[in-house]
Design a protein around this motif. Sequence first.
Motif, mmCIF file in Angstrom:
data_model
loop_
_atom_site.group_PDB
_atom_site.id
_atom_site.type_symbol
_atom_site.label_atom_id
_atom_site.label_comp_id
_atom_site.label_asym_id
_atom_site.label_seq_id
_atom_site.Cartn_x
_atom_site.Cartn_y
_atom_site.Cartn_z
ATOM 1 N N LEU A 1 7.830 -12.744 1.116
ATOM 2 C CA LEU A 1 8.222 -11.397 1.554
ATOM 3 C C LEU A 1 8.299 -10.454 0.362
ATOM 4 C CD1 LEU A 1 9.312 -9.449 3.734
ATOM 5 C CD2 LEU A 1 11.596 -10.337 3.253
ATOM 6 N N HIS A 2 8.936 -10.892 -0.721
ATOM 7 C CA HIS A 2 9.076 -10.039 -1.892
ATOM 8 C C HIS A 2 7.727 -9.760 -2.549
ATOM 9 C CE1 HIS A 2 13.357 -9.235 -2.972
ATOM 10 N NE2 HIS A 2 13.514 -10.016 -1.925
ATOM 11 N N GLU A 3 6.865 -10.735 -2.595
ATOM 12 C CA GLU A 3 5.533 -10.523 -3.163
ATOM 13 C C GLU A 3 4.749 -9.500 -2.329
ATOM 14 O OE1 GLU A 3 3.787 -14.379 -3.323
ATOM 15 O OE2 GLU A 3 5.003 -15.052 -5.048
ATOM 16 N N LEU A 4 4.902 -9.600 -1.001
ATOM 17 C CA LEU A 4 4.206 -8.667 -0.116
ATOM 18 C C LEU A 4 4.790 -7.264 -0.239
ATOM 19 C CD1 LEU A 4 1.922 -8.642 1.917
ATOM 20 C CD2 LEU A 4 3.567 -9.147 3.724
ATOM 21 N N GLN A 5 6.110 -7.173 -0.346
ATOM 22 C CA GLN A 5 6.748 -5.865 -0.530
ATOM 23 C C GLN A 5 6.278 -5.211 -1.824
ATOM 24 O OE1 GLN A 5 10.863 -7.119 -0.218
ATOM 25 N NE2 GLN A 5 11.084 -6.235 1.827
ATOM 26 N N ASN A 6 6.195 -6.008 -2.865
ATOM 27 C CA ASN A 6 5.717 -5.483 -4.146
ATOM 28 C C ASN A 6 4.272 -5.009 -4.051
ATOM 29 O OD1 ASN A 6 8.176 -6.041 -5.377
ATOM 30 N ND2 ASN A 6 7.528 -8.048 -6.111
ATOM 31 N N ARG A 7 3.471 -5.751 -3.293
ATOM 32 C CA ARG A 7 2.064 -5.385 -3.127
ATOM 33 C C ARG A 7 1.931 -4.051 -2.384
ATOM 34 N NH1 ARG A 7 -2.804 -4.499 -4.766
ATOM 35 N NH2 ARG A 7 -4.426 -4.716 -3.173
ATOM 36 N N VAL A 8 2.674 -3.899 -1.291
ATOM 37 C CA VAL A 8 2.631 -2.663 -0.510
ATOM 38 C C VAL A 8 3.148 -1.493 -1.342
ATOM 39 C CG1 VAL A 8 3.572 -1.469 1.508
ATOM 40 C CG2 VAL A 8 2.805 -3.830 1.721
ATOM 41 N N HIS B 1 1.173 1.936 -2.464
ATOM 42 C CA HIS B 1 1.657 3.302 -2.212
ATOM 43 C C HIS B 1 1.790 4.077 -3.526
ATOM 44 C CE1 HIS B 1 2.261 3.322 2.066
ATOM 45 N NE2 HIS B 1 2.989 2.202 2.039
ATOM 46 N N GLN B 2 2.338 3.428 -4.533
ATOM 47 C CA GLN B 2 2.547 4.087 -5.826
ATOM 48 C C GLN B 2 1.228 4.462 -6.485
ATOM 49 O OE1 GLN B 2 4.983 1.452 -8.128
ATOM 50 N NE2 GLN B 2 6.820 1.791 -6.888
ATOM 51 N N ASN B 3 0.179 3.708 -6.197
ATOM 52 C CA ASN B 3 -1.119 3.947 -6.826
ATOM 53 C C ASN B 3 -2.019 4.865 -5.995
ATOM 54 O OD1 ASN B 3 -0.410 2.307 -8.938
ATOM 55 N ND2 ASN B 3 -1.425 0.494 -8.125
ATOM 56 N N GLU B 4 -1.418 5.591 -5.022
ATOM 57 C CA GLU B 4 -2.217 6.424 -4.135
ATOM 58 C C GLU B 4 -2.988 7.492 -4.912
ATOM 59 O OE1 GLU B 4 -3.778 7.742 -0.462
ATOM 60 O OE2 GLU B 4 -2.907 5.873 -1.188
ATOM 61 N N GLU C 1 -1.855 -0.774 6.234
ATOM 62 C CA GLU C 1 -1.386 -0.890 7.618
ATOM 63 C C GLU C 1 -1.261 -2.347 8.042
ATOM 64 O OE1 GLU C 1 -2.799 0.560 12.092
ATOM 65 O OE2 GLU C 1 -3.772 1.377 10.309
ATOM 66 N N GLU C 2 -2.268 -3.150 7.679
ATOM 67 C CA GLU C 2 -2.230 -4.574 8.034
ATOM 68 C C GLU C 2 -1.107 -5.300 7.300
ATOM 69 O OE1 GLU C 2 -6.117 -5.929 7.077
ATOM 70 O OE2 GLU C 2 -7.037 -5.174 8.943
ATOM 71 N N LEU C 3 -0.930 -4.961 5.993
ATOM 72 C CA LEU C 3 0.125 -5.595 5.214
ATOM 73 C C LEU C 3 1.510 -5.225 5.740
ATOM 74 C CD1 LEU C 3 -1.202 -5.253 1.546
ATOM 75 C CD2 LEU C 3 -1.129 -7.305 2.953
ATOM 76 N N GLU C 4 1.672 -3.978 6.166
ATOM 77 C CA GLU C 4 2.974 -3.548 6.688
ATOM 78 C C GLU C 4 3.303 -4.244 8.005
ATOM 79 O OE1 GLU C 4 2.598 0.703 6.666
ATOM 80 O OE2 GLU C 4 3.615 0.876 4.716
ATOM 81 N N LYS C 5 2.276 -4.496 8.812
ATOM 82 C CA LYS C 5 2.504 -5.268 10.044
ATOM 83 C C LYS C 5 2.944 -6.695 9.701
ATOM 84 C CE LYS C 5 -0.844 -2.817 12.966
ATOM 85 N NZ LYS C 5 -2.146 -2.938 13.701
ATOM 86 N N LYS C 6 2.255 -7.281 8.703
ATOM 87 C CA LYS C 6 2.618 -8.636 8.269
ATOM 88 C C LYS C 6 4.019 -8.642 7.666
ATOM 89 C CE LYS C 6 0.918 -12.472 5.412
ATOM 90 N NZ LYS C 6 -0.126 -12.910 4.441
ATOM 91 N N LEU C 7 4.352 -7.544 6.984
ATOM 92 C CA LEU C 7 5.673 -7.421 6.352
ATOM 93 C C LEU C 7 6.777 -7.444 7.394
ATOM 94 C CD1 LEU C 7 6.700 -7.063 3.446
ATOM 95 C CD2 LEU C 7 6.704 -4.600 3.831
ATOM 96 N N GLU C 8 6.566 -6.752 8.477
ATOM 97 C CA GLU C 8 7.580 -6.721 9.537
ATOM 98 C C GLU C 8 7.771 -8.110 10.142
ATOM 99 O OE1 GLU C 8 9.607 -4.205 10.300
ATOM 100 O OE2 GLU C 8 8.643 -3.273 8.561
#
Length: 545
Positions: A168-175, A179-182, A345-352
């Motif tokens: 979960l933390h690795e995925l949160q960091n990835r998302v 976002h930060q690199n937009e 979008e896909e990662l955020e769905k997986k995150l939830e």
Amino acid sequence: MLKQLIIKNLILIDSLKISFQEGFNVITGETGAGKSAVMSALRLITGVRADTKMVRKETEKATVEAMFDPGKLLSLKSILEEAGIDMPEGEDLIIKRELYSTGKSRAFINHQMAHVSLLKQIGEQLVEIVGQHANQRLYSEEEHRNILDLYGDCIKPRQAFSNSWKELHELQNRVSELHQNEAFRLREIERLRAEIDEITLVNPLEDEEEELFSEYSFLTHAEEIFGSSRVVHTQLHGDDQSLVSQLTKNVGILESLTSLDPSLGELHQVLRDATCEVEEVAHSLRNYISSIDNDPHRAEIINDRLTSIDKLKRKFGPTLPDVYTYKENAEQELERLENTDIEIEELEKKLEKLKVECSTLAEKLTGQRIKASKKLERQMTAELRELNMPKVEFKVDITKQSRSSFGDDKIAFLMAPNVGERVIPIKECASGGEISRLLLAIEKLLSSKNATTTIVFDEIDANIGGETAVVVGKKLEEIGQAHQVMCITHFSQVAMQANHHYKIEKIEKSGRTLSLVTQLNEEGKKCEINRMLGQPSEVEELVLI
């Protein structure tokens, strides 16, 4: 199980070989007799850092060798296999340490050299040493959590939660990173599009450069080629004085002479053929001159084209195939960056989904811990009351804390040693003797959960009374039913419970002090117990096995 321990030139020990048995083994002896040397040897076997002071005076090297029956420790076998250490099925495991007075040390496992870190890794599975200072670990709430999780079979659920939490933390960091690199992503998209368009606009073709260079070279010299070609053509076939006209006249002359002298016929034919060849050259040269297109604009176009290609090569090359490869990679990267929104979008769905899974596992872990804590409270209270703490109350306090890789729970052991006292953390209320009994009670309850084959108690009975020592001995004997137990003690009440008794003593020989260890038979045990009790013995010498 530890089957045999061989010690040479370690502290007071010159040479010693001890064979240990299953069950409860006890080692006794006067203070300073060398019990600490045996403990030092065991610690060296489990990967503790070596100290040159351990090497016996006036010797170059100390060695400790231990033979273990690894039993069914499958994890141990896999660790050894991964390290490239041979471990034949059904054979003993031999661990050896060598200490040199120079400071050098070496370790061996099954006669193969090994790193001390590997020794420590497998030593943790083979031997657990519970010393006087081990009591301090009960002051740590981290240790409280580990004890409860081991007791309550929470290790696997905790690991499952920990894995989910880390993912979960690795995925949160990835998302978050995406976002930060937009802004960077948008700049990269703009750059890649511009570079792809730049290459596409020129669209260099394979082998095009060579053809363009050839044409450009011709065009830049067209005027010179045209002028020189006309001079040659004029000299060949321009007027009556041209080469073709002169050759034609000479052909006529030889033809006339041939009628007078037939032998000149062959020369006449050769000259006529040569004249025809020169005429053909002149004709071809005339066609070539008429085809010359001296177009300065075309040369300019070709020059611009070559300049554009050269620019691509300098920027994306150095060769045209490199330019093609760069464009292909840029197109792939552009596609990836343009699809980042979809990825987010896909990662955020997986995150939830992971958040729900992680919370479910955390709640399950907390529930199992709460259930285990109630049972641990009852059993620990019962064990401590048997250990001469008749009014004690033992409690496990589980409170919610910020989620970590270990779950949502803060776990603390509490105790009220006497009636009427409030329950407070054990580090605030337990005396040295009470901490020793707490540790022993925990070891007793964890004996069926602990995979370690050998448990060594180094004066665990310190700071307790003689009456309590009787119960301590019984507890150690009970632990010895599930594990091989070794205990160093000064209490006869503890020693009397042992299945196997060893005595360590000092002697002087040739002006040197030596430590000896002997296994006692029944008569020898009685003599040693009497010595520990301070009672005279009718037997002058111990009967040894």
